[in-house]
Design a protein around this motif. Structure first.
Motif, short mmCIF file in Angstrom:
data_model
loop_
_atom_site.label_atom_id
_atom_site.label_comp_id
_atom_site.label_asym_id
_atom_site.label_seq_id
_atom_site.Cartn_x
_atom_site.Cartn_y
_atom_site.Cartn_z
N GLY A 11 0.87 -1.41 0.08
CA GLY A 11 -0.01 0.26 -0.09
C GLY A 11 1.03 1.13 -0.07
N LEU A 12 1.89 1.28 0.93
CA LEU A 12 2.81 2.28 0.89
C LEU A 12 3.39 2.56 -0.54
N THR B 109 2.54 1.66 -3.40
CA THR B 109 1.62 2.18 -4.30
C THR B 109 1.24 3.49 -4.36
N VAL B 110 1.11 4.04 -2.92
CA VAL B 110 0.91 5.56 -2.88
C VAL B 110 2.11 6.50 -3.45
N LEU B 111 3.16 5.83 -3.08
CA LEU B 111 4.59 6.32 -3.60
C LEU B 111 4.76 6.53 -4.89
N TYR B 112 4.33 5.38 -5.59
CA TYR B 112 4.57 5.04 -7.05
C TYR B 112 3.27 6.14 -7.66
N THR B 113 2.17 6.24 -7.08
CA THR B 113 1.13 7.05 -7.62
C THR B 113 1.57 8.60 -7.61
N ILE B 114 2.13 8.92 -6.57
CA ILE B 114 2.89 10.31 -6.37
C ILE B 114 3.80 10.36 -7.54
N ARG B 115 4.64 9.68 -7.54
CA ARG B 115 5.54 9.52 -8.58
C ARG B 115 5.12 9.73 -10.03
N SER C 21 10.58 10.74 -9.32
CA SER C 21 10.51 11.72 -8.04
C SER C 21 11.87 11.82 -7.52
N GLU D 135 10.01 3.84 -1.82
CA GLU D 135 9.23 3.15 -2.49
C GLU D 135 9.86 1.98 -2.82
N CYS E 29 9.74 -0.53 -0.12
CA CYS E 29 8.37 -1.04 0.29
C CYS E 29 7.71 -2.16 -0.74
#
Length: 364
Positions: free
Chosen positions: A231-232, A234-240, A248, A256, A259
């Motif tokens: 989950g973490l 995925t969040v960091l990848y989405t931000i990237r 990023s 990321e 994780c």
């Protein structure tokens, strides 16, 4: 002391090599392929690169983690001299042979495809990874052997205790963040023959060893909290993807990367720690396939790219061609011809090196 065979680590190494092949094939269909020495298809598929950018941030660090874990198991019955001898046979010999005889092959195919003057020179190419691992073994073996002899000491107990907490594995990311800040790589995902790739690999190799060294707490934690790590990531990848156009800042990509890796370790530990004939075969094949895959890929590109068909169909055909040719080379040459086995990191097989009739006469 951990003595049981870890089939999940074997499976993950096999899957990582498979993903590496697909990743390299995807480069053929990117507009910048020629700039890094790949044959390029005229029709590109830039959309294919989006999932590859997710994979790229952790694929190489993951292999270094697994290599460090492999060193722990290699050290179980070996002293320093025996360990260096074994790693020389398994890593340095295939590297030197590959530099002379394997890596230059795809460069020659590149020249032929683009009708350039043919020229041969020894180079490491994709085998740079092996060179890094051998250096890591030389640098870290004294320290790791020292730790191995003190598995009942305070350091291991403290490490095991730290790994019981979900933030325990993630806490080591501080070292990867520091590396990204200090080295300041132009591209975080540019690992081959760079200072960034060397130090990142060194950290992953070292902590891969420590994770196995710490015992079951690490594996139980990543298995229990695998969805948290994914989950973490995925969040960091989405931000990237949405904010930084896939690139990023290095410190975010370092977190990321870990994780994704801890999530993969968690799923592997829960679902893949099982033996089987397929695993036994693929585990032996993975290393030789890694060594020859660039030759097979470029050979496939040479044959398939000139064909008149959609790019996606070419991608499927080159992928199939690469995997099939790799396993044909492994099955009918590397695996069966005795003197070739050690050149590709496999153990000597006396049955294949010495003919049956001679062995019978010698009483072997």
């Amino acid at each position: 002391m951990t003595t049981e065979r870890r089939y999940d680590i074997d499976w993950l190494r096999v899957l990582a090599i498979g993903l590496l092949l697909i990743y390299h094939i995807a480069i053929v269909f990117q507009p910048w392929a020629m700039f890094i020495g790949f044959i390029k298809n005229d029709e590109t598929m830039e959309g294919l690169w989006k999932p590859m950018t997710m994979l790229n941030v952790w694929r190489i660090p993951f292999l270094f983690y697994v290599s460090g874990m492999g060193l722990y198991f290699a050290m179980r019955k070996r002293n320093f001299r025996q360990l260096i001898t074994e790693r020389t046979k398994r890593i340095l010999l295939p590297l030197l042979f590959g530099i002379v005889a394997i890596a230059p092959l795809h460069f020659l195919i590149f020249q032929k495809y683009y009708q350039l003057p043919l020229g041969y020179y020894p180079h490491a190419g994709h085998l740079w990874f092996l060179g890094n691992i051998f250096v890591y073994v030389l640098l870290l073996a004294p320290l790791l052997l020292f730790l191995k002899k003190r598995e009942d000491g305070k350091f291991k107990k403290g490490l095991s205790s730290l790994m019981t907490h979900p933030l325990g594995p993630l806490s080591i990311s501080v070292f990867f963040v520091a590396e990204a800040i200090m080295v300041k790589p132009q591209l975080f995902t540019l690992y081959a023959q760079t200072l960034h790739g060397f130090f990142l690999g060194l950290l992953a190799f070292f902590f891969g060893f420590l994770f196995v060294y710490s015992g079951k707490p690490f594996w139980q934690t990543v298995s229990k909290w695998k969805w948290l790590y994914v989950g973490l990531a995925t969040v960091l990848y989405t931000i990237r993807l949405l904010v930084f156009e896939t690139n990023s800042p290095g410190y975010l990509m370092a977190i990321e990367s870990n994780c994704w890796i801890f999530g993969v370790f968690g799923f592997g530990y829960q679902y893949l720690n099982k033996p089987g004939k397929t695993l036994s075969y693929l585990s032996q094949a993975a290393y030789p396939v890694y060594i020859v895959h660039m030759f097979a890929l470029y050979a496939g590109a040479l044959v398939i790219l000139p064909l008149d068909m959609p790019a996606f169909m070419k991608f499927i055909l080159i992928t199939t061609f690469t995997f099939v040719l790799c396993f044909l080379i492994y099955e009918f040459m590397i695996r069966r011809i005795g003197f070739m086995r050690p050149l590709f990191g496999l153990k000597w097989d006396r049955k294949k090196i010495i003919p049956q009739k001679i062995r019978l006469k010698l009483g072997l």
